[in-house]
Design a protein around this motif. Structure first.
Motif, mmCIF file in Angstrom:
data_model
loop_
_atom_site.group_PDB
_atom_site.id
_atom_site.type_symbol
_atom_site.label_atom_id
_atom_site.label_comp_id
_atom_site.label_asym_id
_atom_site.label_seq_id
_atom_site.Cartn_x
_atom_site.Cartn_y
_atom_site.Cartn_z
ATOM 1 N N THR A 1 -3.394 -10.189 -4.484
ATOM 2 C CA THR A 1 -4.691 -10.470 -5.075
ATOM 3 C C THR A 1 -5.961 -9.441 -4.643
ATOM 4 O OG1 THR A 1 -5.584 -12.220 -3.853
ATOM 5 C CG2 THR A 1 -4.486 -12.936 -5.871
ATOM 6 N N ASP A 2 -5.512 -9.105 -3.526
ATOM 7 C CA ASP A 2 -6.381 -7.980 -2.872
ATOM 8 C C ASP A 2 -6.075 -6.366 -3.398
ATOM 9 O OD1 ASP A 2 -7.070 -5.829 -0.872
ATOM 10 O OD2 ASP A 2 -7.275 -7.340 0.665
ATOM 11 N N LYS A 3 -6.962 -5.926 -4.219
ATOM 12 C CA LYS A 3 -6.946 -4.871 -4.777
ATOM 13 C C LYS A 3 -6.619 -3.586 -4.073
ATOM 14 C CE LYS A 3 -9.612 -1.800 -7.969
ATOM 15 N NZ LYS A 3 -10.816 -1.463 -8.466
ATOM 16 N N ASP A 4 -6.973 -3.539 -2.707
ATOM 17 C CA ASP A 4 -6.675 -2.430 -1.954
ATOM 18 C C ASP A 4 -5.306 -2.345 -1.367
ATOM 19 O OD1 ASP A 4 -9.191 -1.236 -2.260
ATOM 20 O OD2 ASP A 4 -10.091 -2.192 -0.567
ATOM 21 N N LYS A 5 -4.906 -3.719 -1.083
ATOM 22 C CA LYS A 5 -3.822 -3.860 -0.588
ATOM 23 C C LYS A 5 -2.511 -3.571 -1.618
ATOM 24 C CE LYS A 5 -4.196 -5.258 3.490
ATOM 25 N NZ LYS A 5 -3.654 -4.527 4.707
ATOM 26 N N VAL A 6 -2.908 -4.149 -3.161
ATOM 27 C CA VAL A 6 -1.945 -3.663 -4.108
ATOM 28 C C VAL A 6 -1.829 -2.113 -4.147
ATOM 29 C CG1 VAL A 6 -1.809 -3.815 -6.563
ATOM 30 C CG2 VAL A 6 -2.286 -6.005 -5.183
ATOM 31 N N ALA A 7 -2.935 -1.437 -4.057
ATOM 32 C CA ALA A 7 -2.993 -0.087 -4.136
ATOM 33 C C ALA A 7 -2.216 0.597 -2.976
ATOM 34 C CB ALA A 7 -4.513 0.670 -4.216
ATOM 35 N N GLU A 8 -2.215 -0.014 -1.877
ATOM 36 C CA GLU A 8 -1.337 0.397 -0.800
ATOM 37 C C GLU A 8 0.178 0.446 -1.071
ATOM 38 O OE1 GLU A 8 -0.659 -0.347 3.981
ATOM 39 O OE2 GLU A 8 -2.326 -1.680 2.997
ATOM 40 N N VAL A 9 0.614 -0.859 -1.875
ATOM 41 C CA VAL A 9 1.836 -0.926 -2.116
ATOM 42 C C VAL A 9 2.478 0.102 -3.036
ATOM 43 C CG1 VAL A 9 3.830 -2.425 -3.165
ATOM 44 C CG2 VAL A 9 2.041 -3.234 -1.523
ATOM 45 N N VAL A 10 1.453 0.368 -4.032
ATOM 46 C CA VAL A 10 1.663 1.133 -5.193
ATOM 47 C C VAL A 10 2.117 2.616 -4.478
ATOM 48 C CG1 VAL A 10 0.757 2.461 -7.032
ATOM 49 C CG2 VAL A 10 0.614 -0.117 -6.955
ATOM 50 N N GLN A 11 1.127 2.967 -3.700
ATOM 51 C CA GLN A 11 1.165 4.350 -2.942
ATOM 52 C C GLN A 11 2.477 4.464 -2.280
ATOM 53 O OE1 GLN A 11 -1.017 6.724 -3.777
ATOM 54 N NE2 GLN A 11 0.827 7.970 -3.106
ATOM 55 N N MET B 1 6.499 -7.011 1.615
ATOM 56 C CA MET B 1 6.622 -8.169 1.289
ATOM 57 C C MET B 1 5.588 -9.180 1.650
ATOM 58 S SD MET B 1 8.988 -8.059 -0.772
ATOM 59 C CE MET B 1 8.594 -9.670 -1.262
ATOM 60 N N HIS B 2 4.835 -8.883 2.827
ATOM 61 C CA HIS B 2 3.534 -9.739 3.251
ATOM 62 C C HIS B 2 2.662 -9.598 2.411
ATOM 63 C CE1 HIS B 2 1.035 -11.942 5.853
ATOM 64 N NE2 HIS B 2 -0.324 -10.860 5.656
ATOM 65 N N ILE B 3 2.387 -8.530 1.804
ATOM 66 C CA ILE B 3 1.428 -7.920 0.750
ATOM 67 C C ILE B 3 1.714 -8.779 -0.461
ATOM 68 C CG2 ILE B 3 0.253 -6.174 -0.728
ATOM 69 C CD1 ILE B 3 0.590 -4.253 1.835
ATOM 70 N N VAL B 4 3.099 -8.395 -0.782
ATOM 71 C CA VAL B 4 3.168 -9.033 -2.426
ATOM 72 C C VAL B 4 3.181 -10.384 -2.214
ATOM 73 C CG1 VAL B 4 5.600 -9.396 -3.754
ATOM 74 C CG2 VAL B 4 4.965 -7.058 -2.922
ATOM 75 N N ASN B 5 3.539 -11.253 -1.190
ATOM 76 C CA ASN B 5 3.695 -12.625 -1.153
ATOM 77 C C ASN B 5 2.267 -13.462 -0.818
ATOM 78 O OD1 ASN B 5 6.552 -13.095 -1.711
ATOM 79 N ND2 ASN B 5 7.045 -12.817 0.491
ATOM 80 N N SER C 1 12.535 0.912 6.233
ATOM 81 C CA SER C 1 12.661 0.278 7.539
ATOM 82 C C SER C 1 12.415 -1.082 7.280
ATOM 83 C CB SER C 1 11.940 1.070 8.426
ATOM 84 O OG SER C 1 10.661 0.812 8.340
ATOM 85 N N PRO C 2 12.887 -1.907 8.363
ATOM 86 C CA PRO C 2 12.742 -3.409 8.427
ATOM 87 C C PRO C 2 11.230 -3.419 8.629
ATOM 88 C CG PRO C 2 14.433 -2.780 9.831
ATOM 89 C CD PRO C 2 14.070 -1.424 9.505
ATOM 90 N N ALA C 3 10.566 -3.024 9.540
ATOM 91 C CA ALA C 3 9.114 -3.023 9.523
ATOM 92 C C ALA C 3 8.209 -2.804 8.340
ATOM 93 C CB ALA C 3 8.296 -2.188 10.725
ATOM 94 N N LEU C 4 8.703 -1.754 7.609
ATOM 95 C CA LEU C 4 7.844 -1.540 6.272
ATOM 96 C C LEU C 4 8.405 -2.467 5.128
ATOM 97 C CD1 LEU C 4 6.101 0.307 4.651
ATOM 98 C CD2 LEU C 4 8.088 1.879 4.189
ATOM 99 N N ARG C 5 9.659 -2.961 5.091
ATOM 100 C CA ARG C 5 10.007 -3.799 4.355
ATOM 101 C C ARG C 5 9.017 -5.252 4.532
ATOM 102 N NH1 ARG C 5 14.535 -5.656 1.104
ATOM 103 N NH2 ARG C 5 14.828 -7.772 1.583
ATOM 104 N N LYS C 6 9.003 -5.501 5.778
ATOM 105 C CA LYS C 6 8.201 -6.895 6.026
ATOM 106 C C LYS C 6 6.830 -6.440 5.681
ATOM 107 C CE LYS C 6 6.895 -9.543 9.966
ATOM 108 N NZ LYS C 6 7.464 -10.009 11.487
ATOM 109 N N LYS C 7 6.112 -5.558 5.765
ATOM 110 C CA LYS C 7 4.783 -5.155 5.598
ATOM 111 C C LYS C 7 4.421 -5.431 4.108
ATOM 112 C CE LYS C 7 1.251 -1.588 5.642
ATOM 113 N NZ LYS C 7 0.884 -0.375 6.139
#
Length: 320
Positions: free
Chosen positions: A260-270, A252-256, A244-250
């Protein structure tokens, strides 16, 4: 890989001695670096492909072994340079050359390996083999530049991803297979067929590598490493394209901004796992694998063909 061992086990043992001999240097520091590299060599998949593709056309000869040696010299050189460019401290679970001897020595070591490879081919007039590898290296360099400008963008397309991995990985394996075949096969059409087989196998190999970034196996690099490097690969591309647009935005915000935040990277992986990114990439990998096998099956059923089939399944089924 029992069939591969049966078909070229003795040849691989000879190759290992050949490789170690060619890495020798009279300069103490270079000799130390080369010895370190030889002791920590990888699975040597590319030389296996070279030797087995040569066996499709007949018995191995001196040119077959030189084609296998050249691919390993060039591949090792590229890894040394990659670690220096990326400032990587580890390679295959050990310290990288860059970590132990720093960037200047890394550049020199990689250049030394490239020079050894060029001299090996030129002194033996293996012009066709050198031409195949040189073209692949040019593709690899261009793909790295394309990756710098394209694969870190949120709008990276699936087609751009395939263009990058075709040049980055598949072209080099294709050249290795064709180089091996050209040492024993005289029919240009047959060599071209082997080249196409190697390219499809290389595409499957790279997609598998990119899947590891979202898996749970221990593969020598941490899960989520591509995300930390802001590298957009197929599992993430699919997730972004279907989110969804909201999830995509979320994401890409983490990726960009939070890569470097380990927990945020793990969130994207999941999120990639939960939204079908891995399943989609696995299906594409299997499609490339099956295309490679369809090309391989155009050759007569022999031991070398059976071993190549085993290798193709290995690169897509491997756990590291």
């Amino acid at each position: 890989m029992e069939i591969t061992k049966r078909e070229i086990g003795e040849a691989l043992r000879y190759f290992e001695t050949y490789f170690a001999t060619e890495l020798r240097s009279d300069i103490p520091l270079m000799a130390k670096i080369m010895q370190y590299l030889e002791q920590r060599k990888g699975k040597q998949m590319r030389p296996m492909f070279v030797l087995l593709c040569a066996r499709l056309g007949g018995e191995l000869n001196a040119r077959s072994y030189r084609a296998a040696l050249l691919v390993e010299l060039l591949h090792t050189a590229s890894l040394v340079h990659d670690d220096m460019v990326d400032d990587a401290t580890e390679r295959r679970g050990a310290w990288s050359i860059n970590a132990l001897w720093h960037s200047r020595a890394s550049v020199m070591a990689g250049d030394y390996l490239f020079a050894k490879g060029m001299l090996l081919s030129l002194s033996n007039e293996d012009h066709r083999i050198l031409e195949l590898y040189a073209a692949a290296i040019g593709d690899m360099i261009e793909s790295e530049l394309l990756q710098l400008t394209k694969s870190r963008r949120p709008d990276t397309s699936e087609e751009t991803y395939y263009t990058i991995i075709r040049a980055k990985t598949a072209s080099f394996l294709a050249a290795a297979c064709a180089a091996g075949a050209s040492s024993t096969v005289t029919d240009p059409a047959a060599v071209n067929l082997v080249h196409r087989f190697g390219e499809k196998a290389g595409m499957a190999f790279q997609v598998k590598d990119d899947l590891f970034d979202y898996g749970e196996a221990t593969v020598g690099k941490p899960v989520g490493n591509d995300i930390k490097e802001k590298k957009i690969t197929l599992p993430l591309i699919y997730t972004l394209n279907t989110a969804s647009p909201a999830l995509r935005k979320k994401i890409m915000h983490i990726v960009n901004h939070q890569h470097t935040d380990k927990d945020k990277v793990a969130e994207v992986v999941q999120l990639v796992r939960n939204n079908g990114g891995m399943q989609y990439a696995e299906a594409k990998m299997i499609a490339y694998r099956d295309e490679a096998l369809a090309l391989l099956y155009q050759f007569p059923a022999t031991g070398p063909r059976e071993a190549l089939e085993e290798l193709v399944y290995y690169i897509t089924d491997r756990s590291y």
